[in-house]
Design a protein around this motif. Structure first.
Motif, PDB file in Angstrom:
ATOM      1  N   UNK A 155       0.836  -1.107  -0.154  1.00 34.84           N
ATOM      2  CA  UNK A 155      -0.026   0.101   0.098  1.00 34.84           C
ATOM      3  C   UNK A 155       0.913   1.334   0.026  1.00 34.84           C
ATOM      4  N   UNK A 156       2.090   1.207   0.616  1.00 33.85           N
ATOM      5  CA  UNK A 156       2.890   2.470   0.681  1.00 33.85           C
ATOM      6  C   UNK A 156       3.663   2.652  -0.473  1.00 33.85           C
ATOM      7  N   UNK A 172      -3.593  -3.926  -5.915  1.00 36.70           N
ATOM      8  CA  UNK A 172      -4.539  -2.756  -5.343  1.00 36.70           C
ATOM      9  C   UNK A 172      -4.783  -1.979  -6.206  1.00 36.70           C
ATOM     10  N   UNK A 173      -6.228  -1.639  -6.257  1.00 40.60           N
ATOM     11  CA  UNK A 173      -6.962  -0.686  -7.165  1.00 40.60           C
ATOM     12  C   UNK A 173      -6.086   0.783  -7.355  1.00 40.60           C
TER      13      UNK A 173
END
Length: 216
Positions: A155-156, A172-173
């Protein structure tokens, strides 16, 4: 100071090393994360690395390094970013391609950007031929270690570069993904790894140009 909970599955020396690591991380992340979060990340990092770790005495040190990376990633996710672009390199074993890519990226970008790496089925050690081929270019990846990816790390990242991990790679979209079709250096000699290494360098340089990151 954090009081790391007692792990009955660890030796006294390992418990002491983890307690020391927890104290160090608590100092580094004071004001950002509390004791409970730090200990959770440290011990879960240890457990994940222990799945494939060959040398138990080194695991607390590696767990500290992995936990530090994960906590830095979580801090970015929660808005504590320093503005530098983050690139995550993923392959199957995190022992060859992704480690070489991270090595080139860190060497060329220095402190202007951040590179992480991980594997879908991480190995127990770095590919010796990859280490040797990178040493020929003056880049030492011998101290790196295979590791999995975690949700906060993905995510980062601003860019996720995948290399052969297929459907196992996390999606991840809204995140930028690049797929690099590269031969797997596993089982290959240093001579056979050199063309893979050189292609990785070309792609890393191109990516740095696209990100407008100054190179050393």
């Amino acid at each position: 100071m954090p009081q790391t909970y007692r792990r009955l599955d660890l030796s006294i020396d390992q418990q002491h090393a983890l307690l020391t690591a927890a104290r160090q991380l608590a100092e580094e992340f004071a004001g950002t994360f509390g004791t409970e979060t730090i200990e959770l990340f440290l011990h879960s990092s240890y457990d994940q690395l222990a799945l494939h770790g060959k040398i138990p005495n080194y695991l607390p040190l590696l767990a500290e390094r992995f936990a530090r990376q994960r906590l830095n990633a979580l801090a970015r996710v929660e808005g504590h970013s320093d503005g530098r672009p983050v690139v995550l390199f993923l392959c199957v074993h995190n022992a060859g391609r992704s480690q070489m890519a991270m090595g080139f990226f860190q060497h060329l970008a220095a402190d202007s950007a951040v590179a992480w790496s991980g594997g879908s089925g991480f190995a127990s050690e770095i590919n010796p031929a990859a280490v040797a081929s990178m040493a020929e270019r003056g880049i030492d990846i011998s101290r790196e270690y295979p590791k999995p990816w975690t949700e906060e790390i993905v995510r980062a990242a601003d860019v996720v570069v995948t290399m052969g991990c297929g459907d196992a790679c996390p999606i991840y979209p809204g995140k930028r993904y690049l797929n690099w079709d590269l031969d797997d250096p596993e089982g290959k000699s240093v001579e056979d790894v050199r063309p893979i290494r050189d292609e990785i360098e070309r792609r890393v340089r191109r990516l740095l140009d696209e990100l407008e990151v100054p190179t050393a």
